[in-house]
Design a protein around this motif. Structure first.
Motif, short mmCIF file in Angstrom:
data_model
loop_
_atom_site.label_atom_id
_atom_site.label_comp_id
_atom_site.label_asym_id
_atom_site.label_seq_id
_atom_site.Cartn_x
_atom_site.Cartn_y
_atom_site.Cartn_z
N VAL A 258 -10.07 -6.76 0.22
CA VAL A 258 -9.31 -5.60 0.68
C VAL A 258 -8.70 -5.94 2.04
O VAL A 258 -9.42 -6.19 3.00
N ASP B 236 -7.08 -0.43 4.47
CA ASP B 236 -7.44 0.84 3.85
C ASP B 236 -6.50 1.90 4.40
O ASP B 236 -6.63 2.32 5.56
N TRP C 227 0.82 -1.22 0.00
CA TRP C 227 0.00 0.00 0.00
C TRP C 227 0.85 1.26 0.00
O TRP C 227 0.43 2.30 -0.49
N VAL D 46 -11.65 -2.70 7.70
CA VAL D 46 -11.96 -1.93 6.49
C VAL D 46 -13.41 -1.47 6.55
O VAL D 46 -14.32 -2.26 6.86
N LEU E 217 -11.39 4.17 -0.22
CA LEU E 217 -10.98 3.06 -1.08
C LEU E 217 -12.17 2.26 -1.56
O LEU E 217 -12.33 2.00 -2.77
N GLU F 12 -5.50 4.70 -2.98
CA GLU F 12 -6.89 4.63 -3.41
C GLU F 12 -7.00 4.81 -4.92
O GLU F 12 -7.75 4.09 -5.59
#
Length: 317
Positions: free
Chosen positions: A209, A212, A181, A257, A263, A229
């Motif tokens: 996912v 985030d 990320w 998340v 996102l 994102e």
């Protein structure tokens, strides 16, 4: 005057039995014959010589020489697997591939979990077609590797290493977002070498996912301007563009998340714009209803709320 002993020899010769008729050595005269031969046959000289000249098929025609069947024991019959109905053969493949895992990805344990089980594909053409279809159509195949070891930054994901006919059997692909990320791997790019155009039978794209970066506790570690994102939304759009026949997207995530995060809102916008069907995985527990934000629990040491008009007393937990 006749010589002494001559008559005796002639009389003895008159009583001698006539010689045997010539026969081949293969048809020896049995020992229990009513008219035994005067001359011994080859079998009478060596009883094992005839058996040594027989072929192996003749010696084993009646049964095995090494392990002869025991008296009273039934002979086991061979089991013809292909005589089973197709639905039962699929159940056998299900038991055979148990323990492989739900998602296929590059992993150091693949040799122990998967490679040995794929030896069934070498049985015959029929089993190869059936077992291959079951294997590739049942399990999810991850588009980009997420193993944090040597495979995370590999230039050839598992999907690119497959043959075109193997990719054509896949029905579900998984896009896992979260690893890298702060700096996604350079190989995480959609190109012809990835082979998405060969996945003609993929009907569902599963999106998972992991994290985030827009959450508050990523402050100070994430890249500015909502970098991850935007990267995730572009990658997701490129994957769907390579497979316009996909009509179903399933979302799932870890408990931290939020659906209302930047996102997830960006991913949902892509699916809504394409008019695709949306379902939710079991781990996160999302539904079509709006997500209810849980109120944060009071931290230790924080003052509790005191109504107005009450004595000004501060209660500390």
């Amino acid at each position: 005057m006749p010589r002494r002993g001559g008559a005796t020899k002639r009389s003895r010769a008159a009583h001698v039995a006539p010689g045997p008729c010539p026969v081949s050595s293969g048809a020896a005269t049995p020992l229990s014959s009513a008219l035994p031969s005067t001359y011994a046959s080859e079998t009478e000289y060596d009883g094992y010589d005839t058996e040594s000249k027989l072929s192996l098929a003749a010696l084993t025609l009646g049964g095995s020489i090494v392990n002869p069947p025991k008296p009273g024991r039934k002979k086991l019959k061979s089991f013809r697997f292909l005589d089973l109905p197709s639905e039962l053969r699929l159940r056998v493949y299900d038991y055979h591939f148990a323990g492989v895992g739900e998602v296929l990805d590059l992993d150091p344990d693949n040799y122990k979990r998967i490679h040995r089980k794929l030896a069934i594909l070498r049985t015959c053409r029929t089993v190869y077609r059936e077992a291959s279809y079951y294997f590739y159509s049942t399990f999810h195949v991850r588009i980009f590797p997420t193993n944090h070891g040597r495979f995370l930054k590999t230039k050839k994901p598992l999907l690119a290493r497959m043959l075109p006919n193997q990719r054509a059997l896949i029905t579900t692909l998984q896009l896992r977002l979260g690893p890298g990320w702060s700096k996604p791997p350079r190989s995480w790019v959609v190109n012809p070498a990835l082979g998405l155009s060969d996945c003609i039978n993929v009907t569902k794209l599963a999106v998972y996912v992991e994290c985030d970066p827009g959450m508050d506790y990523f402050e100070g570690f994430r890249q500015p301007d909502n970098f991850f994102e935007r990267f995730s939304k572009t990658l997701f759009t490129d994957v769907l563009a390579e497979m316009p026949w996909v009509g179903h997207v399933e979302f799932d995530a870890r408990p931290s998340v939020r659906k209302s995060g930047l996102l997830m809102r960006g991913l949902l916008e892509v699916v809504t714009a394409r008019g695709l069907r949306i379902t939710w995985g079991q781990e996160r527990g999302w539904t079509d209803a709006e997500e209810v934000e849980k109120k944060p629990a009071p931290s230790f040491g924080a003052p509790l709320f005191v109504p107005q008009g009450s004595p000004s007393i501060m209660v500390v937990v």
